[in-house]
Scaffold this motif. Structure first.
Motif, PDB file in Angstrom:
ATOM      1  N   GLN A  53       0.830  -1.198   0.000  1.00  0.00           N
ATOM      2  CA  GLN A  53       0.000   0.000   0.000  1.00  0.00           C
ATOM      3  C   GLN A  53       0.874   1.261   0.000  1.00  0.00           C
ATOM      4  N   GLN A  54       0.658   2.123  -0.984  1.00  0.00           N
ATOM      5  CA  GLN A  54       1.338   3.416  -0.927  1.00  0.00           C
ATOM      6  C   GLN A  54       0.509   4.476  -1.618  1.00  0.00           C
ATOM      7  N   PRO A  55       0.585   5.715  -1.095  1.00  0.00           N
ATOM      8  CA  PRO A  55      -0.237   6.780  -1.668  1.00  0.00           C
ATOM      9  C   PRO A  55       0.228   7.154  -3.071  1.00  0.00           C
ATOM     10  N   ASP A  92       5.295   7.357   4.705  1.00  0.00           N
ATOM     11  CA  ASP A  92       5.707   8.199   5.837  1.00  0.00           C
ATOM     12  C   ASP A  92       5.861   9.648   5.407  1.00  0.00           C
ATOM     13  N   VAL A  93       6.569   9.836   4.292  1.00  0.00           N
ATOM     14  CA  VAL A  93       6.818  11.202   3.838  1.00  0.00           C
ATOM     15  C   VAL A  93       5.504  11.881   3.521  1.00  0.00           C
ATOM     16  N   THR A  94       4.597  11.168   2.855  1.00  0.00           N
ATOM     17  CA  THR A  94       3.302  11.753   2.512  1.00  0.00           C
ATOM     18  C   THR A  94       2.572  12.214   3.767  1.00  0.00           C
ATOM     19  N   GLU A  95       2.612  11.378   4.789  1.00  0.00           N
ATOM     20  CA  GLU A  95       1.956  11.741   6.053  1.00  0.00           C
ATOM     21  C   GLU A  95       2.587  13.009   6.638  1.00  0.00           C
ATOM     22  N   GLN A  96       3.925  13.013   6.649  1.00  0.00           N
ATOM     23  CA  GLN A  96       4.634  14.171   7.208  1.00  0.00           C
ATOM     24  C   GLN A  96       4.262  15.441   6.458  1.00  0.00           C
ATOM     25  N   ILE A  97       4.236  15.344   5.130  1.00  0.00           N
ATOM     26  CA  ILE A  97       3.980  16.537   4.309  1.00  0.00           C
ATOM     27  C   ILE A  97       2.526  16.969   4.440  1.00  0.00           C
ATOM     28  N   LYS A  98       1.644  16.028   4.587  1.00  0.00           N
ATOM     29  CA  LYS A  98       0.230  16.382   4.777  1.00  0.00           C
ATOM     30  C   LYS A  98       0.078  17.247   6.020  1.00  0.00           C
TER      31      LYS A  98
END
Lengths: 384, 472, 158
Positions: C48-50, C139-145
């Motif tokens: 799973q990845q965004p 992880d990065v997507t979550e952080q940037i969100k």
């Protein structure tokens, strides 16, 4: 003569002694190098008035002898002037000139074997336009009446044509926004030991004060330069007394300490809003390219990353030109202040570049322009 | 070894000092003690070596000497007496202008439209306000784009701002340094007081009604007004031609078109981009005297090549009225003008006249001579409202005046305009005007909606403001 | 939202609306031999990845010039990832050593400039580490969100 030795010396020519500062040793040494064909050319400042001098490359011994005199309000940098010219040249150089020359040599634009660098002790230089204003506002004298200048014991002294001396402490001047250029205030290279030979009046004692120059030989080339001038009968030297050597070291220490204090004062750490700060400072940029053209460590020429990937039609939040310059200067900036001097919209560029350079250079323990070490960016593997 | 000249940048009338170094190629170096600019140079100043393209004397395409070319010019000029126009925008020294004025007599075209403006505004239009005074002003109103047109004024404005000045910009685009941005169409919203200082410019393409309107606004409020100018010595030329009859560029075009002018003598002036090509084609003789090659030298029948400005000896006067000496020694411009006029122009006596006209004993760049600043009387102004939906506005910068290429092959437009047209980032914009169409890249900027700003000419322009249609 | 604002973020970005469902744009530079393979195996392994990542394949991470990274930010990327083979595994002997040097500069400059450290990240990912790649992107997507859009994003770009 060899590396590490120190002398006190002066010109044997009466008129050079008279005209030049501190016994005219530097002038005579340069003239002797030219006369004896050690070099093909010498860079000198051709004086126009107390606040203006134009750097020229000359092969005329008389022009060199006539150029004597130190000018604090001519903030030039010679590195770019002699770069890519393939000259066998001798030149006087402040700490920042020397650093520029060394950086250019790392980029193959100057051949150090053919370049004799006569380092000059430097406590800082002033912008001529600021100096004129300062004379009128702080000293209440007309710039045209100024005959000479000297920095002594923390005071900036102007001598007027009527023979009077006018002194104000540099601290007071700088508090009011006058005095030395900002980059000079936080510069910590006061005695250029990176040059072939370091000259200045610090450490001259007794009867010789004002009449002789203290020299320290930093390289084999420097030794040759001085020996040549002695052999040619242009200069005389003697060993300095211990007191002089100590005084010189003390002045150096004090000045460097002051420089470090200024550095802390100017570069206050910013936790928040840095991007806004940089964008605000750069918002008036007109893309003139002067900061790159004048930069003594840049050797790219007209076609370079910072210009070729920058397009005036890009509606970016920050120009690619500046981003590339920030990156390149992170390890190369020598803090000479030329970019701030020439910026048409008065962006404090040196201050901006130093923000990046301070961190990177400290972290990588790399001081550009001080020795032959390659910029870490060009290494294949990072050692630090 | 290398020749170094202390000189003044001819990019505009700001009076920026610099050094030009002849070192195989030309190099600019910064003259930090120069009072007008503290040694700083704009984008154009940094590109100055490109302006000084070498030029050779020619007669009908054949290379010759300056003397021969001047003699030939004299012959052709006397052969077409009565139908000659002498054009000089003001890129010459004061001394040269005095000589030129004698030569031109009543056919002097300085390009600007003094004739259409009240006589009592002449002095105000000619000599501006010292930059120090601008820095000390409390309220500054800009009718220029300082960044593009006169970049060295920016630091003066920023300095004024630091001292507490409020800056109002009347322009099609928001200015980063302005506290208040007013669009040209809303100029009625502008509030001036006697503390205001209006900065605008005056040149051959100025809309006279606009100039009158700005003069009127300043007069009604008791505000000071200063005009910046685009040519190296505009101010000097206007001061010295105070009593002469000068004709405008529009008159020149008209005169050529109706056949009254058959021979055009251009002194250091390139009107190629300013005069329609078919008009220029109607001339029997095009004589050009200049120090650098440009589009006009390629078209000229006779080219008289004197030395470039940086090698000249002489005086320039900048827009604040500061007299500045050029650092060269050349006077071949005067020599050529002498040959044409059938006389000999001595530099020294002309220089004497210049000093006399300024009321100064010697040229000293650090002291601005005293000028009369007479008030002017009532003005009738009828500025035409812009009645077009979309307009392409040409921003005349030094590159444009000199016909030098710059890195600005794009138009600036508003984000909403871009969205309404569904423009795609990196793609182009279609611009149509009177049947001709071009495609240009665009840059999103805080520009007035439906206005396109351009710092160069695309070939579809009809004056400074061209009605256009745009699409993706 | 203030707690999510780390150092250097502009007031403008902080004030920018973070509409629900906003998907950050992340530019991931991947080297041909390792991390691109990693991205590939992340897909093959159905981890799973965004959809936030835009992958740019380069032959070697050593080819990634800081200029590319700046350009990505200026064009509107909310985060830029520099990825390559593990140190010692470089297909071209020492390409990633050079990446390391350049990255050190880039990181310093970007940080000093005020770009949050979450927006620029380096990671070594081998061709077999599909899960690591997917987790990294997530992880990065979550952080940037949490951070919101990049302050360097040009006007008009989403």
């Amino acid at each position: 003569m060899q590396k590490g030795e120190m002398y006190v010396g002066w010109s044997t020519k009466e008129d050079v002694r008279k005209r030049g500062g501190s016994g005219g040793l530097v002038t005579s040494m340069l003239a002797a190098a030219l006369e004896k064909k050690m070099v093909d050319a010498v860079v000198v400042l051709k004086k126009i008035n107390e606040f203006e001098a134009v750097p020229v490359i000359t092969s005329d011994v008389n022009e060199v002898l006539n150029s004597a005199g130190s000018l604090h309000s001519v903030p030039s940098n010679f590195a770019k002037l002699i770069a890519n010219k393939n000259l066998k040249v001798a030149l006087p150089a402040k700490g920042c000139d020397v650093r520029g020359i060394i950086e250019q040599s790392k980029r193959n634009a100057i051949n150090l074997d053919n370049t004799f660098v006569v380092g000059l002790n430097c406590g800082g230089s002033m912008h001529p336009v600021v100096t004129r204003e300062m004379l009128e506002v702080m000293y209440k004298i007309k710039p045209e009446d100024v005959h000479g200048e000297e920095i002594e014991k923390g005071k900036l002294i102007f001598e007027t044509k009527d023979g009077k001396e006018h002194a104000i402490t540099i601290d007071e001047l700088e508090e009011k926004g006058y005095g030395r250029r900002e980059s000079c205030r936080y510069c910590t290279i006061k005695i250029p030991n990176n040059a072939d030979i370091a000259c200045g009046n610090w450490g001259v004692t007794g009867d010789l004060v004002g009449k002789a120059t203290f020299v320290e030989i930093n390289s084999e080339k420097g030794a040759r330069l001085l020996q040549n001038a002695i052999d040619a009968g242009y200069v005389q030297v003697q060993k300095p007394d211990e007191k002089g050597v100590a005084i010189r070291a003390k002045i150096k220490g004090t000045m460097e300490g002051l420089g470090k204090k200024w550095k802390d004062k100017v570069f206050v750490p910013m936790d928040n809003g840095r991007l806004e700060y940089f964008r605000k400072e750069l918002e008036h940029c007109i893309d003139c390219g002067a900061c790159k053209a004048v930069c003594p460590t840049c050797s790219c020429g007209d076609i370079s990353k910072c210009t070729e990937f920058h397009y005036r039609g890009d509606a970016y939040k920050m120009s690619m030109y500046h981003l590339v310059r920030f990156l390149h200067l992170a390890d190369s900036c020598i803090g000479c202040g030329q970019c701030s001097d020439v910026c048409p919209v008065d962006i404090p560029l040196t201050r901006l570049y130093r923000r990046f350079a301070n961190t990177v250079q400290e972290q990588l323990k790399y001081e550009p322009g001080m020795d032959q070490r390659k910029p870490p960016y060009f290494e294949a593997k990072l050692e630090v | 070894m290398a020749n170094v000249y202390s000189t003044i940048c001819p990019g505009c009338n700001f009076g920026c000092g610099l050094y030009v170094r002849e070192n195989g190629k030309l190099e600019v170096d910064f003259r930090k003690s120069s009072p007008a600019n503290a040694g700083k140079l704009c984008r154009f100043g940094m590109n100055l070596p490109r302006l000084y393209a070498p030029v050779k004397s020619m007669v009908d395409g054949k290379e010759t000497t300056l003397q021969e070319a001047a003699k030939e010019a004299a012959k052709r000029l006397s052969g077409s007496k009565g139908s000659v126009a002498f054009l000089s925008f003001g890129n010459i020294t004061c001394e040269e202008h005095l000589a030129f004025q004698k030569l031109a007599e009543s056919s002097l075209y300085s390009g600007v439209d003094f004739e259409a403006l009240p006589k009592d505004t002449y002095q105000t239009l000619s000599v501006g306000i010292p930059y120090d005074e601008i820095e000390a002003a409390k309220h500054i109103v800009l009718f220029i784009d300082p960044y593009e047109q006169y970049p060295l004024i920016v630091r003066r404005l920023l300095s004024a701002k630091k001292k507490g000045a409020k800056i109002t910009s009347v322009w099609w685009k928001d200015m980063p340094l302005a506290d208040e941005n007013i669009r040209p169409a809303d100029v009625s919203k502008l509030q001036l007081t006697k503390d205001s200082l209006v900065i605008t410019d005056f040149h051959p393409l100025s809309d006279v009604e606009q100039i009158k309107n700005v003069l009127l606004l300043a007069k009604n409020a008791g505000a000071r007004i200063t005009f910046l100018k685009p040519f190296a010595n505009s101010t000097g030329v206007y001061i010295l031609s105070k009593d002469a009859k000068q004709k405008s560029l529009a008159t020149l075009v008209e005169d050529i078109n109706k056949g009254a002018i058959k021979t055009l003598f251009c002194l250091e002036s390139d009107p190629v981009d300013l005069i329609p090509a078919e008009t220029l084609g109607k001339l029997t003789n095009l004589i050009v005297q200049t120090g650098s090659a440009s589009a006009i030298t390629a078209k000229a029948h006779v080219v008289i090549a004197h030395e470039p400005l940086y090698k000249k000896r002489g005086t320039l006067i900048n827009s604040e009225g500061r007299a500045q000496a050029l650092g060269g020694a050349g006077t071949s411009g005067l020599e050529a003008l002498g040959v044409i006029a059938g006389t000999k122009f001595e530099f020294d006596s002309l220089h004497e006249s210049v000093r006399k006209a300024l009321g100064i004993a010697a040229v000293d760049e650090f002291t601005i001579p005293k000028y009369d600043r007479p008030p002017y009387g009532a003005i009738q102004a009828a500025p035409k409202p812009i009645d077009t939906k979309t307009a392409l506005v040409s921003i005349y910068n030094p590159f444009l005046w000199f016909g030098l290429a710059d890195d600005n092959d794009f138009v600036e437009l508003n984000l909403n305009t871009a969205r309404a047209l569904k423009l795609i980032k990196g793609a182009t914009l279609k611009i149509k005007s009177n049947g001709s169409a071009i495609e240009k890249r665009f840059k999103v900027a805080p520009v007035q909606e439906n206005v396109l700003l351009a710092g160069r000419k695309f070939g579809i322009e009809k004056g400074m403001l061209t009605p256009v249609e745009i699409s993706r | 939202m203030n707690d999510s604002i780390s150092d250097g973020i502009s007031a403008e970005a902080a004030a920018a609306p973070k509409t629900d469902g906003w998907e950050p744009k992340i530019v991931a530079f991947c080297c041909n031999w390792c991390s691109y393979g990693g991205a590939d195996s992340a897909g093959m392994g159905r981890f799973q990845q965004p959809a936030s990542a835009r992958i740019i394949r380069v032959m070697c991470s050593g080819r990634i010039d800081p200029l590319h990274v700046f350009n990505a930010f200026l064009e509107g990327a909310d985060a830029v990832l520099v990825t390559g083979c593990h140190i010692g595994d470089c297909h071209y002997v020492n390409g990633n050593d050079k990446t390391k040097i350049k990255y050190k500069y880039l990181e310093n400059v970007a940080h000093e400039l005020g770009i949050e450290k979450e927006r620029l990240q380096l990671n070594w990912i081998s061709a077999s580490e599909g899960e690591k790649f997917a987790n990294f992107i997530r992880d990065v997507t979550e952080q940037i969100k949490k951070l919101g859009p990049s302050p360097l994003k040009p006007a008009g770009v989403v």
